[in-house]
Write an enzyme that holds these catalytic residues in place. Structure first.
Site: not given
Length: 571
Positions: A106, A211, A213
């Site tokens: 990001c 993202h 994660e």
């Protein structure tokens, strides 16, 4: 079994605390790394020390990047964190210089873009193809759900890791990539053309706008491979760096003293110099052969005296720079002194002269320069001189002149290394025929891979090795690729591999020619030296092989030259 690599993760600032969403460190742990949170650091020494400790970087998401870093006025929508910007800009630039593995997420892809010299759109409203049906900044955000499709270039690194041409992602941003720096390649796009992923083909760098994660927290493992890649590359970088710490690493040719003439200081950061004290530390390079480069000019009495005086002056400047940094750097004029300096934790400068034009027509000047600590002399440069014909000369002597034969004999007697880089091919063969000691090429590459007169044919490479010499692969782009624009660190690896195949592992080394035109993407500064080691490790070179390539072969050759010198020279 190698230790698990340490992955430094940049943190946000909130209520005077360094904070990090748990998805980042859980993803690193799931991939086999050890996560370490990095608070904002604005001290260069602390930043450098940190990068000596961690093995890779994960740039987390967060606030916008201050547009002042890419020459724009602040947009009304921007929310910036000046302290984090300052810290990460310094951290990322230093990591990129060292070729440390980096994964940017990001904000991270945007930070990579800006730190490496690119630009951003401050707000998606400024993006020319902004489409209403592509929700880059859904309001309210859809939390961890996927809300738009991206296309991934299949033959890219990111494409190979994700193994899908299209994937649903959760990008959430209003700044986005505009102009990429030259080393970052776009490899994924949203339907409106916004760049969603970038990578480098010469450094271990990936940046993604979404993202991954958060996807992992929801049980979506499609992008776990990105973290696997980061941990794997960080482990390789750690092993390469450990090699540099525990073995002598030397570069047999740089022209940095030319810059000393312009007032640039060896210990100064932020200059145009490719070889600096800080760079040698960052690249874990122990020793640099710094030459007094003498451009070939007229051979009148005045011109010859000017060449000698210039050589003496540059040698004075080299000694002056070492003296200014005597707590950290020493001069050396023998292999034993280099080994002692490594044990003492000091960097080493070894003196050489590029172009025998410096000795005019006076053989006694060889002993003079020997007494000044000069260890090798490149017989010529780009033009014939009184010693021999150059690869870029006019074949004045038909090879080595009669005076040149006396020069070679006297260098043999004194234990001075004879350097045949820049010599014409007939000069090369003449020197091999008449020298009583082995000779070398301090910065040359392979003609069969790049057809340049400065490069060595396979026959020359083989004969050099049979004579007990070494060839030091040069990092000048025009000697690595016929199309110089295509030259990069991978080109250098190919030349090293070819030279090893032809000459054998005991006769190949590295002479970057930095600050003299050398340096290519992925190895454009001495601080990136570990990157070359990392790539050679990927090609299967063992620790013993690397020890020879990065200095062992040159030191062994140098000892052979010394053993051929007359005992009365005290060698």
């Amino acid at each position: 079994m190698y230790p698990r690599p340490l992955i430094g993760i940049t943190a946000n600032l909130k209520d005077n605390l360094s904070t990090l969403a748990k998805g980042y460190y859980k993803a690193v742990s799931a991939a086999g790394g050890i996560p370490v949170i990095i608070p904002p650091l604005t001290d260069y020494a602390a930043c450098s020390r940190l990068l000596e400790t961690v093995d890779g970087l994960l740039l987390s998401g967060g606030p916008d990047i201050d547009p002042a870093y890419f020459g724009q006025e602040l947009h009304p929508s921007a929310k910036i964190d000046a302290l984090r910007d300052k810290s990460e800009m310094m951290l990322v630039k230093a990591a990129v210089e060292r070729c440390m593995p980096v994964l940017g997420i990001c904000r991270g892809i945007q930070m990579l873009t800006v730190a490496m010299g690119g630009d951003l759109y401050q707000d998606m409203s400024l993006f020319p193809n902004n489409a209403e049906d592509v929700h880059h900044s859904p309001v309210p955000p859809c939390d961890d759900d996927m809300w738009h499709m991206i296309s991934v270039k299949p033959d890219s690194l990111v494409g190979s890791l994700i193994a899908q041409k299209q994937i649903m992602v959760n990008s959430y941003h209003h700044q986005t990539v505009d102009k990429l720096p030259c080393e970052l390649i776009p490899v994924a796009w949203s339907p409106d053309g916004a760049i969603e992923a970038v990578e480098s083909d010469v450094r271990p760098i990936i940046g993604v706008q979404w993202h991954p994660e958060r996807m992992l927290q929801k049980g979506n493992t499609q992008c776990l491979s990105l973290f696997d890649w980061l941990v794997q590359q960080s482990g390789l970088y750690s092993r390469a760096r450990s090699f540099h710490k525990t073995h002598i690493v030397l570069d047999s040719h740089c022209d940095t003293p030319m810059l000393f003439q312009n007032g640039i200081q060896f210990a100064e950061r932020g200059t145009d110099a490719q070889v600096t004290l800080d760079g040698m530390r960052a690249g874990y390079v122990d020793a640099s052969f710094m030459v007094a480069y003498i451009p070939q000019k007229e051979r009148s009495a005045q011109g010859l005296k000017g060449a000698t005086d210039m050589a003496d002056h540059i040698l004075d400047l080299i000694e002056e720079q070492v003296l200014l940094n005597k707590d950290y750097v020493v001069l050396a004029s023998s292999p034993a002194q280099i080994s002692a300096a490594k044990l003492a934790g000091k960097k080493v400068v070894i003196r050489g002269i590029e172009n025998g034009y410096a000795i005019a027509k006076d053989l006694s000047l060889l002993e003079h320069f020997k007494s000044r600590g000069v260890t090798y002399i490149t017989l010529c440069h780009n033009g014939d001189n009184d010693i021999c014909d150059s690869a870029k000369g006019n074949n004045e002597h038909g090879g080595l002149s009669s005076f040149g034969r006396q020069v070679v004999a006297e260098m043999n007697r004194l234990g001075l290394m004879v350097d045949l880089s820049h010599a014409g091919e007939k000069s090369f063969w003449d020197v091999l025929e008449c020298s009583s000691a082995p000779v070398f090429c301090s910065h040359s590459s392979c003609r069969s891979l790049c057809d340049h007169a400065r490069n060595l044919s396979d026959a020359q490479i083989k004969s050099l090795a049979q004579n007990g010499g070494v060839m030091q692969i040069c990092m000048y782009g025009g000697f690595l690729e016929n199309d110089e624009t295509k030259a990069n660190v991978h080109s250098a690896v190919k030349h090293i591999m070819h030279a090893v195949e032809v000459a054998g592992i005991d006769h190949v080394g590295i002479g970057t020619d930095m600050d003299g035109g050398g340096g290519v993407p992925g190895l454009d500064n001495i601080s990136a030296a570990v990157n070359l080691t990392r790539l050679l490790m990927e090609q299967g070179f063992s620790t013993a092989d690397l020890e020879k390539i990065w200095g062992g072969n040159l030191l062994s050759f140098w000892n052979r030259v010394i053993s051929c010198a007359e005992p009365c020279n005290g060698l």
